[in-house]
Design a protein around this motif. Sequence first.
Motif, PDB file in Angstrom:
ATOM      1  N   GLY A 134       2.750   8.916  -6.678  1.00 35.55           N
ATOM      2  CA  GLY A 134       3.025  10.325  -6.430  1.00 35.55           C
ATOM      3  C   GLY A 134       2.310  10.902  -5.230  1.00 35.55           C
ATOM      4  N   GLN A 135       1.675  10.055  -4.431  1.00 30.96           N
ATOM      5  CA  GLN A 135       0.979  10.557  -3.242  1.00 30.96           C
ATOM      6  C   GLN A 135       1.956  10.959  -2.140  1.00 30.96           C
ATOM      7  OE1 GLN A 135      -2.114   7.769  -2.062  1.00 30.96           O
ATOM      8  NE2 GLN A 135      -2.608   7.342  -4.197  1.00 30.96           N
ATOM      9  N   HIS A 136       3.155  10.378  -2.184  1.00 34.28           N
ATOM     10  CA  HIS A 136       4.245  10.771  -1.293  1.00 34.28           C
ATOM     11  C   HIS A 136       5.415  11.180  -2.182  1.00 34.28           C
ATOM     12  CE1 HIS A 136       2.051   9.150   2.115  1.00 34.28           C
ATOM     13  NE2 HIS A 136       1.927   7.998   1.494  1.00 34.28           N
ATOM     14  N   LYS A 137       5.857  12.404  -2.068  1.00 33.81           N
ATOM     15  CA  LYS A 137       6.878  12.945  -2.960  1.00 33.81           C
ATOM     16  C   LYS A 137       8.283  12.641  -2.451  1.00 33.81           C
ATOM     17  CE  LYS A 137       3.660  14.966  -5.425  1.00 33.81           C
ATOM     18  NZ  LYS A 137       3.282  14.419  -6.744  1.00 33.81           N
ATOM     19  N   PRO A 138       9.262  12.547  -3.361  1.00 34.08           N
ATOM     20  CA  PRO A 138      10.652  12.413  -2.916  1.00 34.08           C
ATOM     21  C   PRO A 138      11.026  13.503  -1.924  1.00 34.08           C
ATOM     22  CG  PRO A 138      10.497  12.017  -5.267  1.00 34.08           C
ATOM     23  CD  PRO A 138       9.139  12.492  -4.828  1.00 34.08           C
ATOM     24  N   VAL A 187       8.777  -1.002   6.210  1.00 33.03           N
ATOM     25  CA  VAL A 187       9.776   0.020   5.860  1.00 33.03           C
ATOM     26  C   VAL A 187      11.053  -0.641   5.360  1.00 33.03           C
ATOM     27  CG1 VAL A 187      11.295   1.802   6.834  1.00 33.03           C
ATOM     28  CG2 VAL A 187       8.848   1.809   7.361  1.00 33.03           C
ATOM     29  N   ARG A 188      11.428  -1.765   5.950  1.00 33.36           N
ATOM     30  CA  ARG A 188      12.630  -2.481   5.508  1.00 33.36           C
ATOM     31  C   ARG A 188      12.470  -2.974   4.066  1.00 33.36           C
ATOM     32  NH1 ARG A 188      13.810  -6.011  11.007  1.00 33.36           N
ATOM     33  NH2 ARG A 188      14.818  -4.319  12.185  1.00 33.36           N
ATOM     34  N   ILE A 189      11.281  -3.459   3.736  1.00 32.94           N
ATOM     35  CA  ILE A 189      11.030  -3.908   2.367  1.00 32.94           C
ATOM     36  C   ILE A 189      11.181  -2.745   1.392  1.00 32.94           C
ATOM     37  CG2 ILE A 189       9.232  -4.727   0.777  1.00 32.94           C
ATOM     38  CD1 ILE A 189       8.122  -6.411   3.097  1.00 32.94           C
ATOM     39  N   LEU A 190      10.575  -1.608   1.725  1.00 36.49           N
ATOM     40  CA  LEU A 190      10.611  -0.455   0.828  1.00 36.49           C
ATOM     41  C   LEU A 190      12.015   0.140   0.754  1.00 36.49           C
ATOM     42  CD1 LEU A 190       7.227   1.196   1.833  1.00 36.49           C
ATOM     43  CD2 LEU A 190       7.719  -0.105  -0.232  1.00 36.49           C
ATOM     44  N   THR A 191      12.752   0.051   1.841  1.00 36.54           N
ATOM     45  CA  THR A 191      14.139   0.529   1.843  1.00 36.54           C
ATOM     46  C   THR A 191      14.996  -0.349   0.926  1.00 36.54           C
ATOM     47  OG1 THR A 191      13.925   1.401   4.082  1.00 36.54           O
ATOM     48  CG2 THR A 191      16.153   0.983   3.285  1.00 36.54           C
ATOM     49  N   ALA A 192      14.784  -1.665   0.998  1.00 36.36           N
ATOM     50  CA  ALA A 192      15.541  -2.588   0.146  1.00 36.36           C
ATOM     51  C   ALA A 192      15.260  -2.348  -1.333  1.00 36.36           C
ATOM     52  CB  ALA A 192      15.209  -4.029   0.515  1.00 36.36           C
ATOM     53  N   LYS A 193      14.065  -1.859  -1.650  1.00 38.16           N
ATOM     54  CA  LYS A 193      13.693  -1.590  -3.037  1.00 38.16           C
ATOM     55  C   LYS A 193      14.028  -0.148  -3.459  1.00 38.16           C
ATOM     56  CE  LYS A 193       9.962  -5.004  -2.787  1.00 38.16           C
ATOM     57  NZ  LYS A 193      10.649  -6.062  -3.539  1.00 38.16           N
ATOM     58  N   GLY A 194      14.636   0.591  -2.552  1.00 34.37           N
ATOM     59  CA  GLY A 194      15.115   1.921  -2.880  1.00 34.37           C
ATOM     60  C   GLY A 194      14.094   3.031  -2.766  1.00 34.37           C
ATOM     61  N   LEU A 195      12.891   2.747  -2.263  1.00 29.72           N
ATOM     62  CA  LEU A 195      11.845   3.767  -2.218  1.00 29.72           C
ATOM     63  C   LEU A 195      11.934   4.639  -0.968  1.00 29.72           C
ATOM     64  CD1 LEU A 195      10.740   1.710  -4.369  1.00 29.72           C
ATOM     65  CD2 LEU A 195       8.458   2.407  -3.651  1.00 29.72           C
ATOM     66  N   ASP A 205       0.820  -1.207   0.000  1.00 34.15           N
ATOM     67  CA  ASP A 205       0.000   0.000   0.000  1.00 34.15           C
ATOM     68  C   ASP A 205       0.859   1.264   0.000  1.00 34.15           C
ATOM     69  OD1 ASP A 205      -2.172  -1.667   0.026  1.00 34.15           O
ATOM     70  OD2 ASP A 205      -2.624  -1.401   2.155  1.00 34.15           O
ATOM     71  N   LEU A 206       1.900   1.276   0.820  1.00 33.40           N
ATOM     72  CA  LEU A 206       2.776   2.445   0.852  1.00 33.40           C
ATOM     73  C   LEU A 206       3.558   2.579  -0.452  1.00 33.40           C
ATOM     74  CD1 LEU A 206       4.228   2.317   4.491  1.00 33.40           C
ATOM     75  CD2 LEU A 206       2.511   3.894   3.583  1.00 33.40           C
TER      76      LEU A 206
END
Length: 239
Positions: A29-33, A58-66, A21-22
């Motif tokens: 684009g709901q959460h901007k860089p 958060v660990r999953i998204l960090t591993a994928k670079g997001l 979901d995140l």
Amino acid sequence: MPKRSTDEKPALRIHQAIARDLGTAILAGQHKPGEIFEGEIERSEQLRVSRTAYREAVRILTAKGLLESRPKTGTRVTPRGRWNLLDPEVLAWTFAGEPDAGFVRDLFELRGVIEPAAAAFAAQRRTDAQLQELASALEGMRRHGLANPEGRAADQQFHKAILAAAHNEALASLASSVGAAVSWTTTFKQRKLGLPRDPLPEHLAVFEAVRAQDVEQAREAMAELLRLALADMEIASPS
């Protein structure tokens, strides 16, 4: 035990669902860089999940670079250039929303670099067993069509089999990403336009060239297959 249908997917664990979901929201684009997420306690309470589940997401998204997490500065969305856009899950999240037309075109341009070369190598190096796998994938496409999951899975398998038949480890490592791109662009195309034409003849042309071990024809047939697939999207190539 009843057999799971093709459309059924295993249920996601809580942290995987949060990551999905995140990730989908970030890619849409709901959460901007540069945007900073609330602290772990606040965010987990907002989502009504445990801090452990949120931390794993958060660990999953960090591993994928997001995302990136740093002491004192917290968790923030990274610049798009750091996102692993070819990760199969990231591709799925991208196409869960409305992907940018430029990104769809970029995917086809990448495939246009990789897959014609792979088809040429496959024509040189394929085994009889790999030729049979390609034939089986074509039969699945013919039997089911691309309007249902079985046919799309067969299409995905065809392209993965081409990469495997190239007998190049570096190319084979791209099979999951290419397969995901095939699956999601086909699904997206049908969501937007229906099925504009039957792509089976172009796949048959690739197969026949690989079977005949005609290197240049295999390369050209795959390039034509991709050209027509992009045209189906009604997305123009840049001039």
